[in-house]
Design an enzyme around this catalytic site. Sequence first.
Site, mmCIF file in Angstrom:
data_model
loop_
_atom_site.group_PDB
_atom_site.id
_atom_site.type_symbol
_atom_site.label_atom_id
_atom_site.label_comp_id
_atom_site.label_asym_id
_atom_site.label_seq_id
_atom_site.Cartn_x
_atom_site.Cartn_y
_atom_site.Cartn_z
ATOM 1 N N LYS A 18 0.908 -1.190 0.037
ATOM 2 C CA LYS A 18 -0.036 0.057 0.108
ATOM 3 C C LYS A 18 0.855 1.261 0.004
ATOM 4 O O LYS A 18 0.701 2.249 -0.742
ATOM 5 C CB LYS A 18 -0.705 0.025 1.242
ATOM 6 N N ARG A 93 -9.884 0.122 8.609
ATOM 7 C CA ARG A 93 -9.510 -1.408 8.746
ATOM 8 C C ARG A 93 -10.761 -2.106 9.321
ATOM 9 O O ARG A 93 -10.356 -3.465 9.667
ATOM 10 C CB ARG A 93 -8.353 -1.118 9.761
ATOM 11 N N ARG A 132 11.953 -5.248 4.975
ATOM 12 C CA ARG A 132 11.673 -3.640 4.609
ATOM 13 C C ARG A 132 12.406 -2.761 5.347
ATOM 14 O O ARG A 132 12.654 -3.118 6.676
ATOM 15 C CB ARG A 132 10.243 -3.631 4.911
ATOM 16 N N ARG A 165 11.172 -1.289 11.029
ATOM 17 C CA ARG A 165 10.024 -0.880 12.118
ATOM 18 C C ARG A 165 9.818 -1.767 12.997
ATOM 19 O O ARG A 165 10.196 -2.810 12.956
ATOM 20 C CB ARG A 165 8.738 -0.770 11.246
ATOM 21 N N ARG A 176 0.331 -9.408 13.667
ATOM 22 C CA ARG A 176 -0.288 -8.678 12.675
ATOM 23 C C ARG A 176 -1.254 -9.343 11.858
ATOM 24 O O ARG A 176 -2.571 -9.151 11.525
ATOM 25 C CB ARG A 176 0.482 -7.552 12.024
HETATM 26 P P1 AP5 Z 1 4.862 -1.543 1.673
HETATM 27 O O1 AP5 Z 1 4.428 -0.703 0.599
HETATM 28 O O2 AP5 Z 1 5.489 -1.019 3.026
HETATM 29 O O3 AP5 Z 1 3.365 -2.230 2.256
HETATM 30 P P2 AP5 Z 1 2.092 -1.870 3.182
HETATM 31 O O4 AP5 Z 1 1.014 -2.398 2.713
HETATM 32 O O5 AP5 Z 1 2.294 -0.473 3.169
HETATM 33 O O6 AP5 Z 1 2.402 -2.515 4.571
HETATM 34 P P3 AP5 Z 1 2.457 -2.234 5.873
HETATM 35 O O7 AP5 Z 1 3.075 -2.801 6.840
HETATM 36 O O8 AP5 Z 1 2.692 -0.314 5.948
HETATM 37 O O9 AP5 Z 1 0.957 -2.122 5.998
HETATM 38 P P4 AP5 Z 1 0.165 -2.220 7.781
HETATM 39 O O10 AP5 Z 1 -1.171 -2.255 7.197
HETATM 40 O O11 AP5 Z 1 0.480 -3.386 8.417
HETATM 41 O O12 AP5 Z 1 0.790 -0.916 8.240
HETATM 42 P P5 AP5 Z 1 0.469 0.413 8.774
HETATM 43 O O13 AP5 Z 1 1.579 1.358 8.855
HETATM 44 O O14 AP5 Z 1 -0.776 0.659 7.739
HETATM 45 O O15 AP5 Z 1 5.555 -2.841 1.198
HETATM 46 C C1 AP5 Z 1 6.169 -3.856 2.128
HETATM 47 C C2 AP5 Z 1 7.363 -4.297 1.597
HETATM 48 O O16 AP5 Z 1 7.277 -4.942 0.313
HETATM 49 C C3 AP5 Z 1 8.491 -3.092 1.276
HETATM 50 O O17 AP5 Z 1 9.721 -3.543 1.637
HETATM 51 C C4 AP5 Z 1 8.353 -2.829 -0.329
HETATM 52 O O18 AP5 Z 1 9.348 -2.514 -0.776
HETATM 53 C C5 AP5 Z 1 8.066 -4.514 -0.815
HETATM 54 N N1 AP5 Z 1 7.311 -4.522 -1.949
HETATM 55 C C6 AP5 Z 1 6.493 -3.836 -2.306
HETATM 56 N N2 AP5 Z 1 5.594 -4.049 -3.298
HETATM 57 C C7 AP5 Z 1 6.405 -5.053 -3.825
HETATM 58 C C8 AP5 Z 1 6.508 -5.967 -5.040
HETATM 59 N N3 AP5 Z 1 5.302 -5.530 -5.943
HETATM 60 N N4 AP5 Z 1 7.147 -6.906 -5.247
HETATM 61 C C9 AP5 Z 1 8.111 -7.290 -4.169
HETATM 62 N N5 AP5 Z 1 8.325 -6.323 -3.179
HETATM 63 C C10 AP5 Z 1 7.487 -5.531 -2.952
HETATM 64 O O19 AP5 Z 1 -0.079 0.129 10.185
HETATM 65 C C11 AP5 Z 1 0.663 0.069 11.185
HETATM 66 C C12 AP5 Z 1 -0.102 -0.235 12.655
HETATM 67 O O20 AP5 Z 1 -0.710 1.079 13.068
HETATM 68 C C13 AP5 Z 1 -1.148 -1.433 12.691
HETATM 69 O O21 AP5 Z 1 -0.607 -2.602 12.718
HETATM 70 C C14 AP5 Z 1 -2.259 -0.757 13.568
HETATM 71 O O22 AP5 Z 1 -1.646 -1.068 14.783
HETATM 72 C C15 AP5 Z 1 -2.254 0.787 13.600
HETATM 73 N N6 AP5 Z 1 -2.848 1.360 12.724
HETATM 74 C C16 AP5 Z 1 -2.955 1.882 11.416
HETATM 75 N N7 AP5 Z 1 -4.015 2.257 10.686
HETATM 76 C C17 AP5 Z 1 -4.879 1.806 11.646
HETATM 77 C C18 AP5 Z 1 -6.539 1.917 11.622
HETATM 78 N N8 AP5 Z 1 -6.959 2.414 10.502
HETATM 79 N N9 AP5 Z 1 -7.003 1.405 12.544
HETATM 80 C C19 AP5 Z 1 -6.325 0.824 13.452
HETATM 81 N N10 AP5 Z 1 -5.125 0.865 13.665
HETATM 82 C C20 AP5 Z 1 -4.406 1.321 12.728
HETATM 83 MG MG MG Z 2 2.488 1.108 4.917
#
Ligand code: AP5
Ligand code: MG
Length: 225
Positions: A18, A93, A132, A165, A176
């Site tokens: 994402k 979410r 990552r 992270r 997660r």
């Molecule tokens: P990346 O683009 O970083 O993936 P992502 O989908 O953004 O993954 P996140 O870990 O950020 O998602 P998340 O939903 O768990 O975390 P968030 O920060 O939202 O890509 C991942 C890796 O893959 C990278 O190394 C990239 O280079 C590689 N990659 C990408 N595309 C690729 C491809 N096509 N091929 C190969 N490699 C590739 O949330 C964190 C925490 O915050 C949550 O756990 C929760 O506690 C809290 N939180 C956030 N939002 C909410 C909400 N709305 N409600 C409640 N809690 C929340």
């Molecule tokens: Mg992300």
Amino acid sequence: MASIGRVVVLLGAPGAGKGTQAQVLSGRLGLAHVATGDLFRAAVRDETPLGLTAKGFMDRGELVPDAVTIEMLLERLAKPDAAAGILLDGFPRNTAQAEVLDTALEEKGGRVDVAPYIEVPEADLVARLGGRWICRAAGHPYHELTKKPIKPGICDVDGSELYQRDDDKPATVQARLRQQLGALATVVDYYRGRGVLRAVDGRGEIDRVTADLLDAIVPATSSKA
Ligand code: AP5
Ligand code: MG
């Protein structure tokens, strides 16, 4: 009452890509990239009351409670740059968050125009999160195998330091996925029911996935562009 332009909700499991895709798509489409995870990480870094509340949940791989998350999101949507349109990453979410979003957008005369869903198998998610690195300044994501920075340890975009992270440790990644995939499925169903879900295969090269996402988003939003 402030109005709002196009609204794109980028869906995907932890590690689906994402953040990677949102960085490119927000620039191409002229939308503000609104990522609740990035907002929480900034609050944790700055040790604000919001950050202190969120940290425990994030470290356990759990969702932060809705009351806190929704208030933060609504404050972000009230900022001037959101008026031109937003690309949401990591929100909603669960269905309660999705309903609040619909109501908030309705008040601005808007709606979720399209919800592209980046689909990636679970085994790939674990490999992506384990390798990552993200940048301190803005969370730009890299990967030690698939997306290396030009200069080791430094962000290509803003020159800030790269770090891993806390919630990308193997045990937290498992937590997660265990705790969040069920909720993601309910959000996918929510948008499927509203006819705006577009599933995209997230297993290909990053550029390929970007092209497929644009194919899904542009026709669904072009009347508002
Ligand atoms: P990346 O683009 O970083 O993936 P992502 O989908 O953004 O993954 P996140 O870990 O950020 O998602 P998340 O939903 O768990 O975390 P968030 O920060 O939202 O890509 C991942 C890796 O893959 C990278 O190394 C990239 O280079 C590689 N990659 C990408 N595309 C690729 C491809 N096509 N091929 C190969 N490699 C590739 O949330 C964190 C925490 O915050 C949550 O756990 C929760 O506690 C809290 N939180 C956030 N939002 C909410 C909400 N709305 N409600 C409640 N809690 C929340
Ligand atoms: Mg992300």
